[in-house]
Design a protein around this motif. Sequence first.
Motif, PDB file in Angstrom:
ATOM      1  N   TYR A  37     -17.446 -55.510 -46.880  1.00  0.00           N
ATOM      2  CA  TYR A  37     -17.171 -55.493 -47.995  1.00  0.00           C
ATOM      3  C   TYR A  37     -17.189 -56.698 -49.030  1.00  0.00           C
ATOM      4  O   TYR A  37     -17.414 -56.616 -49.890  1.00  0.00           O
ATOM      5  N   GLN A  38     -16.810 -57.903 -48.151  1.00  0.00           N
ATOM      6  CA  GLN A  38     -16.556 -58.959 -49.063  1.00  0.00           C
ATOM      7  C   GLN A  38     -17.871 -60.000 -49.266  1.00  0.00           C
ATOM      8  O   GLN A  38     -17.979 -60.752 -50.057  1.00  0.00           O
ATOM      9  N   ALA A  39     -19.009 -59.482 -48.315  1.00  0.00           N
ATOM     10  CA  ALA A  39     -20.260 -60.286 -48.465  1.00  0.00           C
ATOM     11  C   ALA A  39     -21.093 -59.945 -49.690  1.00  0.00           C
ATOM     12  O   ALA A  39     -20.802 -58.817 -50.323  1.00  0.00           O
ATOM     13  N   ALA A  40     -21.506 -60.757 -50.361  1.00  0.00           N
ATOM     14  CA  ALA A  40     -22.505 -60.826 -51.514  1.00  0.00           C
ATOM     15  C   ALA A  40     -23.592 -59.595 -51.236  1.00  0.00           C
ATOM     16  O   ALA A  40     -23.990 -59.530 -50.262  1.00  0.00           O
ATOM     17  N   GLY A  41     -23.761 -58.656 -52.185  1.00  0.00           N
ATOM     18  CA  GLY A  41     -24.610 -57.377 -52.055  1.00  0.00           C
ATOM     19  C   GLY A  41     -25.987 -57.746 -51.594  1.00  0.00           C
ATOM     20  O   GLY A  41     -26.602 -57.166 -50.896  1.00  0.00           O
ATOM     21  N   GLU A  42     -26.574 -58.849 -52.170  1.00  0.00           N
ATOM     22  CA  GLU A  42     -27.858 -59.318 -51.994  1.00  0.00           C
ATOM     23  C   GLU A  42     -28.160 -59.768 -50.643  1.00  0.00           C
ATOM     24  O   GLU A  42     -29.208 -60.086 -49.935  1.00  0.00           O
ATOM     25  N   LEU A  43     -27.075 -60.103 -49.867  1.00  0.00           N
ATOM     26  CA  LEU A  43     -27.064 -60.293 -48.424  1.00  0.00           C
ATOM     27  C   LEU A  43     -27.360 -59.371 -47.353  1.00  0.00           C
ATOM     28  O   LEU A  43     -28.031 -59.655 -46.447  1.00  0.00           O
ATOM     29  N   ARG A  44     -26.902 -58.111 -47.817  1.00  0.00           N
ATOM     30  CA  ARG A  44     -27.487 -56.916 -47.123  1.00  0.00           C
ATOM     31  C   ARG A  44     -26.793 -57.051 -45.797  1.00  0.00           C
ATOM     32  O   ARG A  44     -27.541 -56.787 -44.700  1.00  0.00           O
ATOM     33  N   PHE A  45     -25.538 -57.618 -45.594  1.00  0.00           N
ATOM     34  CA  PHE A  45     -25.114 -57.798 -44.209  1.00  0.00           C
ATOM     35  C   PHE A  45     -24.917 -56.432 -43.379  1.00  0.00           C
ATOM     36  O   PHE A  45     -25.051 -56.365 -42.225  1.00  0.00           O
ATOM     37  N   LYS A  46     -24.408 -55.582 -44.111  1.00  0.00           N
ATOM     38  CA  LYS A  46     -24.150 -54.096 -43.423  1.00  0.00           C
ATOM     39  C   LYS A  46     -25.462 -53.701 -42.641  1.00  0.00           C
ATOM     40  O   LYS A  46     -25.296 -53.202 -41.596  1.00  0.00           O
ATOM     41  N   GLU A  47     -26.631 -53.630 -43.413  1.00  0.00           N
ATOM     42  CA  GLU A  47     -27.933 -53.342 -42.862  1.00  0.00           C
ATOM     43  C   GLU A  47     -28.352 -54.208 -41.614  1.00  0.00           C
ATOM     44  O   GLU A  47     -28.885 -53.482 -40.712  1.00  0.00           O
ATOM     45  N   ALA A  48     -27.955 -55.662 -41.863  1.00  0.00           N
ATOM     46  CA  ALA A  48     -28.533 -56.398 -40.647  1.00  0.00           C
ATOM     47  C   ALA A  48     -27.349 -56.036 -39.498  1.00  0.00           C
ATOM     48  O   ALA A  48     -27.867 -56.229 -38.334  1.00  0.00           O
ATOM     49  N   SER A  59      -9.591 -55.549 -35.814  1.00  0.00           N
ATOM     50  CA  SER A  59      -8.861 -55.651 -37.111  1.00  0.00           C
ATOM     51  C   SER A  59      -7.512 -54.546 -36.827  1.00  0.00           C
ATOM     52  O   SER A  59      -7.602 -53.713 -36.149  1.00  0.00           O
ATOM     53  N   GLU A  60      -6.557 -54.892 -37.829  1.00  0.00           N
ATOM     54  CA  GLU A  60      -5.489 -53.986 -37.920  1.00  0.00           C
ATOM     55  C   GLU A  60      -5.783 -52.654 -38.573  1.00  0.00           C
ATOM     56  O   GLU A  60      -5.153 -51.767 -38.505  1.00  0.00           O
ATOM     57  N   TYR A  61      -6.977 -52.931 -39.474  1.00  0.00           N
ATOM     58  CA  TYR A  61      -7.262 -51.766 -40.413  1.00  0.00           C
ATOM     59  C   TYR A  61      -8.800 -51.036 -40.116  1.00  0.00           C
ATOM     60  O   TYR A  61      -9.380 -52.102 -39.814  1.00  0.00           O
ATOM     61  N   ASN A  67     -16.287 -49.269 -39.952  1.00  0.00           N
ATOM     62  CA  ASN A  67     -17.070 -48.279 -39.967  1.00  0.00           C
ATOM     63  C   ASN A  67     -18.799 -48.426 -39.477  1.00  0.00           C
ATOM     64  O   ASN A  67     -19.404 -47.638 -38.997  1.00  0.00           O
ATOM     65  N   ALA A  68     -19.095 -49.839 -39.969  1.00  0.00           N
ATOM     66  CA  ALA A  68     -20.312 -50.184 -39.733  1.00  0.00           C
ATOM     67  C   ALA A  68     -20.547 -50.580 -38.283  1.00  0.00           C
ATOM     68  O   ALA A  68     -21.742 -50.677 -38.107  1.00  0.00           O
ATOM     69  N   CYS A  69     -19.698 -50.858 -37.602  1.00  0.00           N
ATOM     70  CA  CYS A  69     -19.750 -51.340 -36.456  1.00  0.00           C
ATOM     71  C   CYS A  69     -19.712 -50.308 -35.204  1.00  0.00           C
ATOM     72  O   CYS A  69     -19.194 -49.079 -35.430  1.00  0.00           O
TER      73      CYS A  69
END
Length: 84
Positions: A37-48, A59-61, A67-69
Amino acid sequence: PVTALGERQPGSLADLTDALNSKEADAVIILGGNPVYQAAGELRFKEALQQARLSVHLSEYFDETSNACGWHLPAAHFLESWGD
């Protein structure tokens, strides 16, 4: 990055993203936070992150990163644990 003594030093989220995209890293354990959620969009961390063979989020939540993990481990709230 590796130091002169051969110890691995923590890098940036961009470094991790590059390592995941280049298949240098195949396992990721995220302790707290919500980098998807917090990473810059152009980083595309979720896809990586989804390219990793093993991805764990402690995490607590249950959030975007959970969801991505592949695995989410619920962390105990400070009122649920004893600090004896």
